[in-house]
Design a protein around this motif. Structure first.
Motif, PDB file in Angstrom:
ATOM      1  N   GLY A  80      24.847  73.274  25.823  1.00 16.29           N
ATOM      2  CA  GLY A  80      26.216  72.802  25.079  1.00 16.29           C
ATOM      3  C   GLY A  80      27.228  73.323  25.553  1.00 16.29           C
ATOM      4  N   ALA A  81      27.669  74.616  25.419  1.00 19.81           N
ATOM      5  CA  ALA A  81      28.616  75.190  25.944  1.00 19.81           C
ATOM      6  C   ALA A  81      28.411  74.758  27.296  1.00 19.81           C
ATOM      7  CB  ALA A  81      28.364  76.502  25.518  1.00 19.81           C
ATOM      8  N   ASP A  82      28.192  75.021  28.646  1.00 18.98           N
ATOM      9  CA  ASP A  82      28.314  74.311  30.185  1.00 18.98           C
ATOM     10  C   ASP A  82      28.217  73.228  29.694  1.00 18.98           C
ATOM     11  OD1 ASP A  82      27.129  77.001  30.384  1.00 18.98           O
ATOM     12  OD2 ASP A  82      25.505  77.079  30.898  1.00 18.98           O
ATOM     13  N   SER A  83      28.077  72.451  29.393  1.00 22.74           N
ATOM     14  CA  SER A  83      28.669  71.296  29.377  1.00 22.74           C
ATOM     15  C   SER A  83      29.551  70.039  28.742  1.00 22.74           C
ATOM     16  CB  SER A  83      27.757  69.776  28.718  1.00 22.74           C
ATOM     17  OG  SER A  83      27.821  70.189  27.121  1.00 22.74           O
TER      18      SER A  83
ATOM     19  N   VAL B  90      34.703  77.137  26.358  1.00 22.87           N
ATOM     20  CA  VAL B  90      35.940  77.105  26.584  1.00 22.87           C
ATOM     21  C   VAL B  90      36.561  76.226  27.685  1.00 22.87           C
ATOM     22  CG1 VAL B  90      37.180  78.804  28.627  1.00 22.87           C
ATOM     23  CG2 VAL B  90      35.552  79.773  26.668  1.00 22.87           C
ATOM     24  N   TYR B  91      37.788  75.705  27.692  1.00 20.36           N
ATOM     25  CA  TYR B  91      38.153  74.817  28.905  1.00 20.36           C
ATOM     26  C   TYR B  91      38.998  74.968  29.523  1.00 20.36           C
ATOM     27  CZ  TYR B  91      39.492  69.960  30.010  1.00 20.36           C
ATOM     28  OH  TYR B  91      39.897  68.812  30.870  1.00 20.36           O
TER      29      TYR B  91
ATOM     30  N   VAL C 265      29.231  67.774  23.071  1.00 19.22           N
ATOM     31  CA  VAL C 265      28.143  69.203  23.718  1.00 19.22           C
ATOM     32  C   VAL C 265      27.230  69.455  22.212  1.00 19.22           C
ATOM     33  CG1 VAL C 265      28.611  71.848  22.646  1.00 19.22           C
ATOM     34  CG2 VAL C 265      30.326  70.721  23.817  1.00 19.22           C
ATOM     35  N   ALA C 266      27.594  68.994  21.570  1.00 21.01           N
ATOM     36  CA  ALA C 266      26.039  69.517  20.462  1.00 21.01           C
ATOM     37  C   ALA C 266      25.078  67.486  21.163  1.00 21.01           C
ATOM     38  CB  ALA C 266      26.634  68.122  19.635  1.00 21.01           C
TER      39      ALA C 266
ATOM     40  N   ALA D  13      20.006  67.285  23.787  1.00 23.71           N
ATOM     41  CA  ALA D  13      18.240  67.156  24.439  1.00 23.71           C
ATOM     42  C   ALA D  13      17.911  68.651  25.108  1.00 23.71           C
ATOM     43  CB  ALA D  13      19.589  66.703  25.432  1.00 23.71           C
ATOM     44  N   GLU D  14      18.801  69.839  25.046  1.00 28.26           N
ATOM     45  CA  GLU D  14      17.973  71.278  25.719  1.00 28.26           C
ATOM     46  C   GLU D  14      17.180  70.936  24.549  1.00 28.26           C
ATOM     47  OE1 GLU D  14      16.610  75.029  27.653  1.00 28.26           O
ATOM     48  OE2 GLU D  14      18.339  72.612  28.686  1.00 28.26           O
TER      49      GLU D  14
END
Length: 137
Positions: free
Chosen positions: A128-131, A102-103, A15-16, A21-22
Motif C-alpha cells: 500500500g505505501a509503495d503505491s 511518503v509523497y 493505498v488501501a 489486493a496484496e
C-alpha cells in the motif's frame, strides 16, 4: 513557510485498495487503516472474517508510524534490543505493520495493517505505501 502535501480520501482509497489486493493475493484476511500525518483516521477497511481486535491494532500501528515518522517495526526492533522503556511512551505500538506514507519526501500519513502474522502485515502495508506515488495526487 513551507508548502506541504496532504493525503486525500482518494489517496487513502488507492493505498488501501493496493494493500487489499496484496492481502487477497496471499489469502490473508486483514484490517487496513490509513491515517493522516497527525494520526487521525481517514479510512478503515476490514476484510470479511478478520478478527474485530485488528481494527484497533491496525489503527494504532498506523498512528505510531505517523506520529513517530518511522515504521512501527523500527520501534519493535528498539524494544527487542532491550529498550523496553520505549513502551512507556504515549501512542506507541511497537509491532510490525505500520508504515509512514511518503509523497515527494513529505510524510503525509501512514498505513497500519493487522490480522495475520506481523511480518505478513508488514508486506501488505508496504504494498500500500509503495503505491502512493504511482499517479495519485
Amino acid at each position: 513557510m513551507k508548502t506541504r502535501f496532504a493525503l486525500t480520501l482518494a489517496d487513502a482509497r488507492h493505498v488501501a485498495a493496493t494493500a487489499e489486493a496484496e492481502a487477497a493475493k496471499n489469502g490473508w484476511s486483514v484490517v487496513i487503516a490509513i491515517v493522516d500525518e497527525g494520526g487521525h483516521l481517514v479510512l478503515l477497511q476490514r476484510i470479511d472474517g478478520t478478527q474485530p481486535a485488528s481494527a484497533e491494532i491496525a489503527t494504532q500501528k498506523a498512528r505510531t508510524a505517523a506520529l513517530f515518522k518511522r515504521p512501527s517495526k523500527a520501534l519493535e526492533d528498539i524494544v527487542a534490543g532491550g529498550r523496553v522503556a520505549m513502551l512507556s511512551l504515549p501512542g506507541i505500538t511497537a509491532v510490525e505493520g505500520g508504515l509512514p506514507l511518503v509523497y515527494r519526501g513529505d510524510i503525509v500519513g501512514a498505513i497500519g495493517v493487522s490480522g495475520v502474522q506481523s511480518f505478513q502485515d508488514g508486506i501488505v502495508a508496504k504494498a500500500g505505501a509503495d503505491s502512493l506515488d504511482d499517479g495519485q495526487s
